[in-house]
Design an enzyme around this catalytic site. Structure first.
Site, short mmCIF file in Angstrom:
data_model
loop_
_atom_site.label_atom_id
_atom_site.label_comp_id
_atom_site.label_asym_id
_atom_site.label_seq_id
_atom_site.Cartn_x
_atom_site.Cartn_y
_atom_site.Cartn_z
N CYS A 1 0.80 -1.23 0.00
CA CYS A 1 0.00 0.00 0.00
C CYS A 1 0.83 1.28 0.00
CB CYS A 1 -0.93 0.01 1.21
SG CYS A 1 -2.06 -1.39 1.29
N HIS B 1 -2.38 6.77 4.09
CA HIS B 1 -1.36 5.76 4.41
C HIS B 1 0.06 6.20 4.05
CE1 HIS B 1 -1.10 1.10 5.04
NE2 HIS B 1 -0.58 1.79 6.05
#
Length: 480
Positions: A83, A133
């Site tokens: 991610c 993130h």
């Protein structure tokens, strides 16, 4: 072998051209109004899982309609299929060992030259909605306005959550924790539509990243109406799912496709809104994902490993007709760091020297060919999805149109003939019939690593170099 050598020859010619291209100034004094930019970013959506890609389990009519109007990079790759690394490469145009986000839950340098900063400087209104993130201060923490938002002005985001029905976010300057109303895929879409509608009276264009958390696990959490569409008994599995995993994988795939069904409807809503407001004719749309999901293939789940289910992602570019680029299916192996420079060029914004990715604008215009192999990388042999006991390891590799080749710290690891073995079930490392191909790919990989200054060290050496924290065992990074 002749086919491979021909393509490698093209690589040598065009890699030089593309590296030079990134240094060009693409601004024009008499430029027209720049296009809006909408990036639709999903989490863990593997390339094969769409109707237009031929997946027998899923119908994606809205995405199929978008694909018909777009440039489809059918071989697009997530160069480090995790991610945070993908997201950092997306907004910096750099490879993970340059920007330093080669693992989850660490902070991208706040001085980085980023998508938000570049588009803001060029006169765009910049917005970010959904999963970020890239902050490294805890997955539910408030990311204050300023440098930690990397140039994005409008903000309805969270660091990372996969609790899709009780999803935390923060709005603009307000430090009070908020919860998206209902299933967050729906609520985030509504927020994006409201934002884009609000730009119709603005004189400057917008650039928005809409970052969904789905179809990432947990798989069985989409609204019931979508879950009812998919029954485990009807799921057709890929041939590389082991027998002992099939029952569980069918259940998980049913939930995975339920999330995808919901996302497809939301893509339809976004497209309808842009058409109704008259913005579609001047908006570049990029639809992609940060990585795929193994979902039982090769006996594994999630990402990080160098198989196609993990590294290949959907990649559609809807480009307004005014830019003179026709819809098409393209073979080039566009990589994570290539998205930013290509967008900058299409929007006539200078590509900064910090960018390492390839500018594909001329390729899109049909003015040159690019047959550069995509580099794939994994730094750390640990974490939830790549533990050593599950065959996890550090690797470097190349994905060409026909082959995947990877090397671990001990030498050649995997070689697949993707054309003749699409499920990558026959490892050809050491196979005499493929020895020339293995040698040539290994040579090319060595050249690429040298070109990038990548010494291919054990993972912990990179952790120590960047000063990232480890837990009390001294081996596994933790989320700060």
């Amino acid at each position: 072998m002749e086919k491979l050598m021909g393509r490698l020859g093209l690589f040598i010619v065009f890699s030089v051209a593309c590296n030079h291209q990134n240094k060009d100034i693409v601004n024009s004094a008499d430029q027209k109004v720049r296009p809006n930019v909408l990036i639709i970013l999903t989490d863990q959506w593997r390339a094969q899982a769409t109707g237009y890609a031929g997946d027998p389990n899923i119908s994606t009519p809205n995405l199929d309609s978008l694909a018909a109007k777009s440039v489809n990079f059918k071989n697009a790759v997530s160069g480090m299929p995790v991610c945070s690394p993908f997201r950092a490469s997306l907004i910096t145009g750099q490879r993970p060992l340059t920007h330093g986000v080669f693992m989850n839950d660490v902070q991208l340098d706040t001085a980085a030259v980023t998508f938000g900063k570049l588009f803001s400087k060029a006169g765009y209104d910049t917005g970010y909605i959904g999963k970020w993130h890239l902050d490294g201060h805890g997955r539910l923490s408030f990311i204050p306005p300023g440098e930690r938002r990397q140039g994005f002005d409008f903000w309805k985001g969270n660091e990372c959550t996969h609790d899709y029905n009780h999803s935390v976010y923060y709005a603009n300057n307000d430090p009070e924790k908020k919860i998206w109303d209902g299933y967050d895929t729906f609520a985030q879409t509504d927020a994006a539509i409201d934002y884009m509608k609000g730009q119709t009276t603005e004189k400057k264009p917008f650039s928005l990243i809409l970052s969904y958390g789905t179809p990432h696990a947990p798989y069985q959490t989409a609204p019931e109406a979508y879950q009812m569409r998919f029954h485990p008994d009807s799921i057709q599995l890929r041939e590389n799912v082991p027998e002992e995993m099939k029952e569980q994988v069918k259940k998980d795939l049913a939930g995975y496709y339920a999330h995808i069904g919901a996302l497809d409807d939301m893509i339809g809503n976004l497209m309808s809104n842009l058409k109704n407001t008259g913005q579609l004719d001047n908006t570049i749309i990029v639809f992609t994902s940060d990585h795929g999901d193994l979902l039982g293939s090769h006996g594994a789940y999630k990402k990080q490993q160098p198989y196609d289910e993990s590294i290949r992602v959907p990649m559609l570019w809807y480009i307004p007709k005014t830019l003179g680029i026709a819809p098409a299916v393209k073979d080039a192996l566009l990589n994570s760091e290539d998205i930013l420079p290509t967008l900058l060029a299409l929007c006539t914004i200078d590509i900064p020297e910090t960018v390492e990715g390839i500018n594909y604008k001329s390729y899109l215009e049909g003015k040159e060919d690019i047959d550069r192999a995509a580099l794939i990388t994994c730094v750390q042999p640990f974490g939830q999805w790549n533990r050593v006991e599950h065959n996890g390891r550090e690797y470097r590799g190349l994905r060409t149109q026909d082959y995947t080749y990877t090397r671990d710290l001990n030498g050649p690891w995997l070689l697949f003939d993707n054309e003749n073995d699409p499920y990558q079930m026959n490892n050809l490392v050491g196979n005499d019939q493929y020895s020339d191909i293995q040698s040539e790919l290994d040579r090319l990989l060595t050249e690429r690593l040298k070109e990038n200054g990548d010494e291919f060290l054990p993972g912990m050496e990179y952790i120590q170099k960047w000063g990232y924290p480890v837990d009390r065992t001294g081996t596994v990074p933790y989320s700060p």
